[in-house]
Design an enzyme around this catalytic site. Sequence first.
Site, PDB file in Angstrom:
ATOM      1  N   TYR A 183    -121.849  18.249  12.195  1.00  0.00           N
ATOM      2  CA  TYR A 183    -120.679  18.086  11.469  1.00  0.00           C
ATOM      3  C   TYR A 183    -120.247  19.315  11.071  1.00  0.00           C
ATOM      4  O   TYR A 183    -120.540  19.499  10.272  1.00  0.00           O
ATOM      5  CB  TYR A 183    -120.509  16.751  10.621  1.00  0.00           C
ATOM      6  N   ASP A 228    -123.305  26.523   8.735  1.00  0.00           N
ATOM      7  CA  ASP A 228    -121.663  25.926   8.083  1.00  0.00           C
ATOM      8  C   ASP A 228    -122.805  25.623   6.744  1.00  0.00           C
ATOM      9  O   ASP A 228    -123.373  24.377   6.314  1.00  0.00           O
ATOM     10  CB  ASP A 228    -122.271  24.620   8.799  1.00  0.00           C
ATOM     11  N   LYS A 257    -117.195  21.771  -0.742  1.00  0.00           N
ATOM     12  CA  LYS A 257    -117.346  20.659  -1.564  1.00  0.00           C
ATOM     13  C   LYS A 257    -117.728  21.188  -3.047  1.00  0.00           C
ATOM     14  O   LYS A 257    -117.207  22.136  -3.635  1.00  0.00           O
ATOM     15  CB  LYS A 257    -118.753  20.758  -0.789  1.00  0.00           C
TER      16      LYS A 257
HETATM   17  C1  LIG Z   1    -121.161  20.295   6.952  1.00  0.00           C
HETATM   18  C2  LIG Z   1    -120.138  20.310   7.417  1.00  0.00           C
HETATM   19  N1  LIG Z   1    -119.686  20.992   7.712  1.00  0.00           N
HETATM   20  C3  LIG Z   1    -118.242  20.975   7.700  1.00  0.00           C
HETATM   21  C4  LIG Z   1    -117.356  19.691   6.678  1.00  0.00           C
HETATM   22  C5  LIG Z   1    -115.758  19.765   6.808  1.00  0.00           C
HETATM   23  O1  LIG Z   1    -115.808  19.815   5.090  1.00  0.00           O
HETATM   24  P1  LIG Z   1    -114.178  18.531   4.863  1.00  0.00           P
HETATM   25  O2  LIG Z   1    -114.525  17.696   4.694  1.00  0.00           O
HETATM   26  O3  LIG Z   1    -114.090  19.572   3.387  1.00  0.00           O
HETATM   27  O4  LIG Z   1    -112.771  19.016   5.689  1.00  0.00           O
HETATM   28  C6  LIG Z   1    -118.474  18.650   5.828  1.00  0.00           C
HETATM   29  C7  LIG Z   1    -118.176  17.425   5.592  1.00  0.00           C
HETATM   30  O5  LIG Z   1    -118.433  16.268   4.736  1.00  0.00           O
HETATM   31  C8  LIG Z   1    -119.419  18.860   6.859  1.00  0.00           C
HETATM   32  O6  LIG Z   1    -120.497  18.485   5.503  1.00  0.00           O
END
Ligand SMILES: Cc1ncc(COP(=O)(O)O)c(C=O)c1O
Length: 427
Positions: free
Chosen positions: A144, A239, A267
Site C-alpha cells: 500500500y 516507500d 508516520k
Molecule cells: C507503506 C505506506 N505507504 C503509504 C501510506 C499512506 O500514508 P497516509 O495514510 O499518511 O496517507 C501508508 C499508510 O498506512 C503506508 O503504510
Amino acid sequence: MLYQRSSALFKDAQEYIPGGVNSPVRAFKSVGGTPIFIKKAEGAYIYDEDGRAYVDYINSWGPMIVGHTHPEVLSATVEQMKNGFSFGTPTELETEIAKLITSVVPNIDMVRMVNSGTEACMSAIRLARGYTNRDKIVKFEGCYHGHSDSFLIKAGSGAATFGNPNSPGVTQGTAKDTLLAEYNNLDEVKALFENNKDQIAAIIVEPIAGNMGCILPEKGFLEGLRQICDENGALLIFDEVMTGFRQAMGGSQERLNIKADIVTFGKVIGGGFPVGAFAARREIMNHLAPLGPVYQAGTLSGNPIAMRAGITTLNIINNDRELFTRIDKATETLDVEISKILAEKGIANKINRLGSMMSLFFTKQDEINNFTAVTKCNHDSFNKFFHHLLANGVYLAPSGYETWFISDAIKDTEINKTLDAVRSFEI
Ligand SMILES: Cc1ncc(COP(=O)(O)O)c(C=O)c1O
C-alpha cells in the site's frame, strides 16, 4: 455492556460520516463489532470513551514510536503553537528538519515535506516519471502506498479487508500504467521489464512490507530490484512511510544496506501530526518545482507545529540509539512468548517480525512471504483473537492484514498484560 458509549457515538457518527469513520479500517468491518472511540492517550495506553484503558499496539498506525503524549514533544509543540499555527511562508524549522533527515538517511541530499504518506508516494512517482520521461510504474500485490489512483490496484490491508482490491473510480487509463508483481518474486519483475522495454519509470516497494501484515523481503529480493532498475534506467523508490525512523534512523536502507533512488516518509516523521516527505539525490530533486518542471505544492506543507513535533520526535530517537534495541527486544519477546503460548494450546500460528514491526498469522503454512499466503491464513481465528485481546485491555489493529507497531512506552508490565490475555484465549 463493555463499549456502551463507543456504540452510541458510532451510531451517531454513521449519520454524518460515511461508515462513521474517516479512514475505512477504523470501522472494524473485518473483525466485526463496534469501533472503539478513543478519548485520550498517554505512554503505552489509549483510553476509550467508556473509561477503559488499552495497551496500544496500533500507535496511530505507526507514528507514536516514543509513546503517546511524550512530555518533550508535548511541550515543544505547545510552545511552537504560541507563535502561530500556519504561515504559508518558509520557516527555519523546515530547513532544520531537512538537515536532520538528510544527515541520518543514506543516499539523499534534499527533502520535500508534504502532509501525508499518500502525498509523498504520489509525488514520488510523478517525480520519477518526470525524471525518466516514462509512464509506467511497477508495484507489488499487497503493498500500500496511500490512496492515490495509481496505487489502488491490489493495494493491501485496507482494500484487502474490504474484499475490493481495485477501487472503482480509478480509470482504466491510470490503471494501465501500474504494473503488478508478486512480492518476493523477481522473475515476475524481470518479465514486466522485458515486456515493457524503456517504458518503466520506477519500481515502488515497501522494503519491509506492512500492509498485508508484516512480510519480510527474502534474501536477494531488494538487491534484485536494485539491479533490475540499474540495468533498465528505472528508479527504485523505497516507500519508508512505515519503516522510516522505525527500522533504524536511516530506515530500511540502513537496516538492510540497500540504496534506493527516492525515499518516501510519513508516520514517525510527524510525531503524530499530519506529515509526509519524499527525498532523493540532488540531481533528481532538482527536477521538482520551483527548480524544475515537475509540479508539487501544498498550503499546509511544512506546517510549523507539525515540523516541531517531527523534529522533537526524531531528535529523541536520534539521541537515544538504545531505543531501537529496546523496541526490537520488546517485539522479540512478544513474538517468542506468544508463539509459545499458542503452540502449547495446539493453535497453529506463524509470526513475522523485523525490528518493532510484527504480525501474527493463524496458519499451518511454514512461510508467509506474499499476499496470496496471507489470504490463506485463518482470518476468523484472528478476529476472535482480536476481540479477546480487546476485552482484556489490549488493542491490536482490527484486521489480520495489518502490522503491530511497538512503541518505546511498552515495557514489561504491558508485555505481561498482553501475554496474560493470550494465555486465556481459546479458539
Ligand atoms: C507503506 C505506506 N505507504 C503509504 C501510506 C499512506 O500514508 P497516509 O495514510 O499518511 O496517507 C501508508 C499508510 O498506512 C503506508 O503504510
